[in-house]
Design a protein around this motif. Structure first.
Motif, PDB file in Angstrom:
ATOM      1  N   ASP A 600       4.869  -2.448  54.640  1.00 15.59           N
ATOM      2  CA  ASP A 600       5.768  -3.481  55.172  1.00 15.59           C
ATOM      3  C   ASP A 600       7.197  -3.335  54.667  1.00 15.59           C
ATOM      4  O   ASP A 600       7.908  -4.337  54.534  1.00 15.59           O
ATOM      5  CB  ASP A 600       5.235  -4.881  54.823  1.00 15.59           C
ATOM      6  N   ARG A 602       8.284  -2.791  51.810  1.00 13.87           N
ATOM      7  CA  ARG A 602       8.508  -3.320  50.458  1.00 13.87           C
ATOM      8  C   ARG A 602       9.136  -2.235  49.588  1.00 13.87           C
ATOM      9  O   ARG A 602       8.711  -1.088  49.603  1.00 13.87           O
ATOM     10  CB  ARG A 602       7.193  -3.782  49.845  1.00 13.87           C
ATOM     11  N   THR A 628       7.385  -2.485  41.249  1.00  9.36           N
ATOM     12  CA  THR A 628       8.269  -3.439  41.922  1.00  9.36           C
ATOM     13  C   THR A 628       8.770  -4.355  40.807  1.00  9.36           C
ATOM     14  O   THR A 628       8.355  -4.205  39.649  1.00  9.36           O
ATOM     15  CB  THR A 628       7.503  -4.258  42.972  1.00  9.36           C
ATOM     16  N   SER A 630       7.740  -7.117  40.070  1.00 15.55           N
ATOM     17  CA  SER A 630       6.657  -7.959  39.561  1.00 15.55           C
ATOM     18  C   SER A 630       5.465  -7.201  39.010  1.00 15.55           C
ATOM     19  O   SER A 630       4.609  -7.789  38.350  1.00 15.55           O
ATOM     20  CB  SER A 630       6.163  -8.894  40.673  1.00 15.55           C
ATOM     21  N   LYS A 675      -0.082  -7.658  48.931  1.00 12.87           N
ATOM     22  CA  LYS A 675      -0.157  -8.151  50.301  1.00 12.87           C
ATOM     23  C   LYS A 675      -0.025  -9.674  50.338  1.00 12.87           C
ATOM     24  O   LYS A 675      -0.707 -10.401  49.618  1.00 12.87           O
ATOM     25  CB  LYS A 675      -1.492  -7.740  50.934  1.00 12.87           C
ATOM     26  N   GLY A 676       0.874 -10.137  51.176  1.00 12.60           N
ATOM     27  CA  GLY A 676       1.082 -11.565  51.326  1.00 12.60           C
ATOM     28  C   GLY A 676       2.003 -12.198  50.305  1.00 12.60           C
ATOM     29  O   GLY A 676       2.312 -13.385  50.394  1.00 12.60           O
ATOM     30  N   THR A 677       2.448 -11.421  49.315  1.00 10.92           N
ATOM     31  CA  THR A 677       3.358 -11.969  48.307  1.00 10.92           C
ATOM     32  C   THR A 677       4.803 -11.763  48.754  1.00 10.92           C
ATOM     33  O   THR A 677       5.096 -10.948  49.634  1.00 10.92           O
ATOM     34  CB  THR A 677       3.149 -11.287  46.944  1.00 10.92           C
ATOM     35  N   GLU A 678       5.685 -12.488  48.138  1.00 14.75           N
ATOM     36  CA  GLU A 678       7.105 -12.400  48.486  1.00 14.75           C
ATOM     37  C   GLU A 678       7.649 -11.002  48.165  1.00 14.75           C
ATOM     38  O   GLU A 678       7.365 -10.429  47.114  1.00 14.75           O
ATOM     39  CB  GLU A 678       7.883 -13.443  47.697  1.00 14.75           C
ATOM     40  N   LYS A 679       8.436 -10.476  49.076  1.00 14.64           N
ATOM     41  CA  LYS A 679       9.093  -9.194  48.836  1.00 14.64           C
ATOM     42  C   LYS A 679      10.296  -9.420  47.937  1.00 14.64           C
ATOM     43  O   LYS A 679      11.196 -10.185  48.279  1.00 14.64           O
ATOM     44  CB  LYS A 679       9.538  -8.562  50.155  1.00 14.64           C
ATOM     45  N   GLN A 680      10.281  -8.764  46.793  1.00 15.56           N
ATOM     46  CA  GLN A 680      11.351  -8.945  45.822  1.00 15.56           C
ATOM     47  C   GLN A 680      12.295  -7.751  45.840  1.00 15.56           C
ATOM     48  O   GLN A 680      11.861  -6.608  46.020  1.00 15.56           O
ATOM     49  CB  GLN A 680      10.765  -9.127  44.419  1.00 15.56           C
ATOM     50  N   ASN A 681      13.553  -8.042  45.642  1.00 17.62           N
ATOM     51  CA  ASN A 681      14.561  -6.981  45.583  1.00 17.62           C
ATOM     52  C   ASN A 681      14.976  -6.742  44.139  1.00 17.62           C
ATOM     53  O   ASN A 681      14.947  -7.649  43.299  1.00 17.62           O
ATOM     54  CB  ASN A 681      15.789  -7.359  46.411  1.00 17.62           C
TER      55      ASN A 681
END
Length: 776
Positions: A600, A602, A628, A630, A675-681
């Protein structure tokens, strides 16, 4: 005057003078007898007098003996009372082993460490249901709440039974606790009487020292119930698989009945008889109504084989071992200390992450050679907690997550850290051609497949993406120095000794993760977590809290573990963050170019690595480490048969690279867990040193998408084919002058072409205790 009268009258009677008693003779003094009289014949009166004298002495002895029989025990009891010590629950628990419970971070059960003598969990008095208390009273000591700690009638009956060769019996709950707590259970001979006397004294003293609730609490947490269960909490689970609070009166009655002979837990007839007795006693005492008794059913029990938890096996055993080692390191407590206290250990293991990690390994490794051993560690960059840990399916074998292995090119980010600490960055250029000789007469350092496409003006950014050996070898040897690279790795979080056993044998091979450079999977997951956390190092740990049986916190992870500290620049937080972010910038393109991107769109950063198998074209080690903001995950892989290292090849006979099996496991985990978690930058990128032209050397902008065809080797080093000439996966030249653990030709590490083999299906997720098909 008349003269005083002399003589004639009797002298005044002395105050001490008295008339003889009715049974005394005036001549009772033996000194009054003449020796000559002894030979004279005795008259009837003499014989009567002598008999009277003998019986008088017998009576006197009887009086004394009776007095001693009454006063002696009283004195002995008083003296003993002052001398004996009463065992309390804490003292007893310190000498008895209990269950140590390990839990996931969300308090779900992870595993238990069960003592050899069975399970034991302590519970407070107010947590014991009334129906359980009544059942125990009915079975063992109906007058417990009012008696002085012992039953004199019962003690005398027990003594009489012992005289007749029978068993003792007749003990109160307090006496039974004393016996169990002290371990003194001698039942015959003089020792039996002595033990019984001491037991009574201690019971009486305990009754005066502690309250009845305290005594009952100590008792119910100490006694054995059969089925390897010590204490009432363990008994509820061993017999019914229930929590103590959920027991019915019928279930409690059976447990109370088993106290008398817990070893007969397999004797159904005996258990039925004891259950009937206790239920009837509870009715008689008014603790159960007649109607409840009439409707009560003999309680069903779980199978005996399910009663005692078995020793943990499989991947969970490695977690347990890691936890115990960490606790000893942090607190000095060993496993025996933990058992004595019955502690509960709350780990940092996240069940979702652990399940996802094991599922990824199972999915990718199903059908692969069982002699290939992956290791995997997942760290939370925000607090240093180890969220998932996999050291291998064999929980008693090598822990591959803690085994020291050559990291190959996954070590190159630390070369970059050392460069950034000098104020130089991704825009710096080096000769990236293959076959460079840095020391006259020394080895020629080659790139994978002899690739020289990066040219003589190769930026560090592109060198990282292409994993160009010659650039990073140059940086370590000629720009920053090998010690600076080792220091950078330690700053990021690598705890393993670098440069051999004594730490002094550092050479330029460290730049490409070879030679004496060996690290653990924990090291790499932790160090990359520092990059993910914008330069804040947090010590990786697996223990969150240690709780007492009462649920109080005995120990918890130090705040410094979770708050962390600047890793690279301790005086300038902004520069520290920039160093980490520059490393991340160099690693962001690699998952995509290795054909293992996060789903996705990410943003994930990472680096592959391989280490050469001797002088062959094969690899001995393969890695993928990425993150990432996280989560940071490291996957290592090696092959071994009977302790001997073997080449890494997949089920199609192809060489395993970092982007192959390790990369696929990493990708599968990241996509599943996130999957389903917020995409962090990641934070805004601020370059250090020279800027990089975003189009400079960007192969993705220069070529059409042609998949993983080997024709793209010069543009994208992450292909299925290592390139013309076979290559050594970014290893130094095959000249045999290069040192390294990988053989005379030095350590191999690589550009990690992806593999296209189908990992297989039939996936079964192994639990922490094993049992899944896994990759074996």
């Amino acid at each position: 005057m008349k003269p005083p009268q002399r003589g004639g009258g009797p002298e005044p009677q002395l105050l001490t003078h008295r008339e003889p008693d009715y049974d005394e003779d005036v001549n009772d003094d033996p000194d009054l007898y003449d020796e000559a009289d002894d030979s004279a014949p005795l008259t009837p009166d003499d014989r009567a007098w002598r008999r009277k004298k003998v019986w008088k002495r017998v009576r006197r002895g009887g009086y004394v003996l009776t007095a001693l029989m009454i006063i002696g025990p009283i004195v002995a009891f008083f003296v003993s009372y002052q001398m004996v010590e009463v065992p309390n629950a804490q003292t007893v628990s310190a000498s008895q082993q209990q269950v140590v419970t390990l839990k996931y971070g969300d308090n779900q059960m992870l595993s238990q460490i069960v003592p050899a003598d069975g399970t034991r969990t302590f519970v407070k008095y107010d947590q014991i249901p009334e129906t359980v208390k009544h059942a125990v009273f009915a079975a063992e000591d109906a007058d417990f709440m009012t008696n002085p700690g012992f039953d004199l009638g019962g003690v005398l009956r027990a003594g009489w039974n012992q005289v007749g060769g029978g068993a003792g019996g007749g003990s109160t709950i307090t006496q039974q606790y004393i016996k169990k707590a002290t371990g003194d259970d001698e039942a015959s001979g003089l020792g039996g009487y002595t033990r019984k006397f001491t037991e009574v004294v201690k019971a009486y003293k305990m009754n005066n020292t502690y309250s009845k609730p305290q005594i009952l609490e100590a008792y119910l947490n100490t006694i054995y119930f059969g089925r390897s269960a010590n204490g009432i909490v363990a008994a509820a689970k061993a017999y019914y698989g229930k929590e103590l609070k959920d027991l019915t009166p019928s279930e409690a009655a059976l447990l109370g009945g088993m106290i008398q002979s817990p070893g007969r837990y397999k004797d159904e007839e005996y258990k039925h008889r004891r259950w009937d007795f206790v239920m009837n006693q509870m009715v008689q005492k008014g603790w159960v109504s007649a109607a409840e008794r009439a409707s009560a059913q003999y309680p069903a029990q779980i199978p005996v084989e399910q009663a005692r938890p078995s020793a943990i096996e499989g991947p969970g055993a490695h977690i347990q071992a890691y936890v115990l080692d960490e606790i000893f390191e942090e607190t000095g407590l060993d496993v025996s200390d933990l058992k004595r206290k019955g502690y509960t250990i709350v780990t940092t293991i996240d069940k979702k992450a652990q399940d996802a990690a094991q599922a990824a390994i199972t999915k990718v490794m199903t059908g692969q050679d069982p002699n290939i051993h992956p290791g995997m560690v997942v760290v939370n960059p925000t607090n240093g907690e180890i969220m998932a840990y996999y050291g291998g399916e064999n929980g008693t074998g090598t822990d591959w997550a803690m085994a020291k292995q050559e990291p190959g090119s996954s070590f190159k980010p630390f070369d970059l850290v050392a460069l950034l600490e000098q104020g130089k960055g991704l825009g710096e250029t080096y000769d990236g051609t293959s076959g460079r000789q840095f020391v006259p007469g020394g080895p020629k350092i080659r790139n994978s497949g002899g690739d020289s496409s990066c040219g003589k003006e190769c930026t560090v950014a592109l060198a990282m993406k292409k994993s160009v050996n010659t650039v990073f070898y140059d940086i370590a040897l000629n720009t920053v120095g090998v010690k600076a690279v080792a220091n950078a790795a330690h700053q990021a979080g690598v705890q393993s000794q670098l440069g051999g056993p004594d730490g002094n044998q550092l050479d330029a091979n460290i730049s490409i993760g070879g030679g004496n450079t060996q690290v653990t999977t924990v090291d790499m997951a932790s160090a990359y977590a520092t990059f993910a956390a914008n330069g804040i190092y947090r010590k990786p740990h697996m223990v969150k809290q240690i709780l007492t049986p009462e649920g109080k916190v005995f120990w918890e992870a130090d705040r410094s573990m979770t708050t962390g500290q600047p890793a690279f620049d301790k005086t300038d937080s902004a520069n520290n963050a920039k160093i980490a972010r520059n490393v991340t910038e160099s690693l962001l393109p690699i998952p995509k170019s290795s054909n293992i991107p996060c789903a996705d769109g990410r943003k994930c950063a990472g680096k592959t690595g391989t280490h050469q198998y001797g002088e062959t074209e094969d690899n001995a080690k393969a890695w993928m480490v990425g993150y990432t903001p996280s989560v940071s995950a490291a996957v290592s892989m090696g092959a071994e048969v009977d302790g001997k290292q073997m080449p890494l090849k997949n089920n199609k006979g192809k060489i395993v690279y970092g982007s192959g099996l390790p990369g696929q496991i990493w990708q599968e985990f990241m996509n599943s867990f996130l999957k389903g978690t917020e995409k962090q930058n990641f934070p805004t990128f601020i370059p250090i040193g020279k800027k990089v032209d975003e189009n400079d050397g960007d192969d993705d902008k220069k070529k059409n998408d042609k998949g993983s065809s080997s024709t793209q080797q010069t543009q994208n080093s992450q292909t299925d084919n290592p390139g013309p000439g076979g290559g050594h996966h970014n290893d130094p030249s095959t000249d045999q002058s290069t040192p390294g653990n990988g053989g005379p030709s030095g350590p191999g590490n690589g550009t990690d072409p992806p593999e296209t083999g189908d990992p297989g299906d039939g996936i079964v997720l192994p639990g922490l205790g094993g049992g899944g098909r896994g990759h074996r």
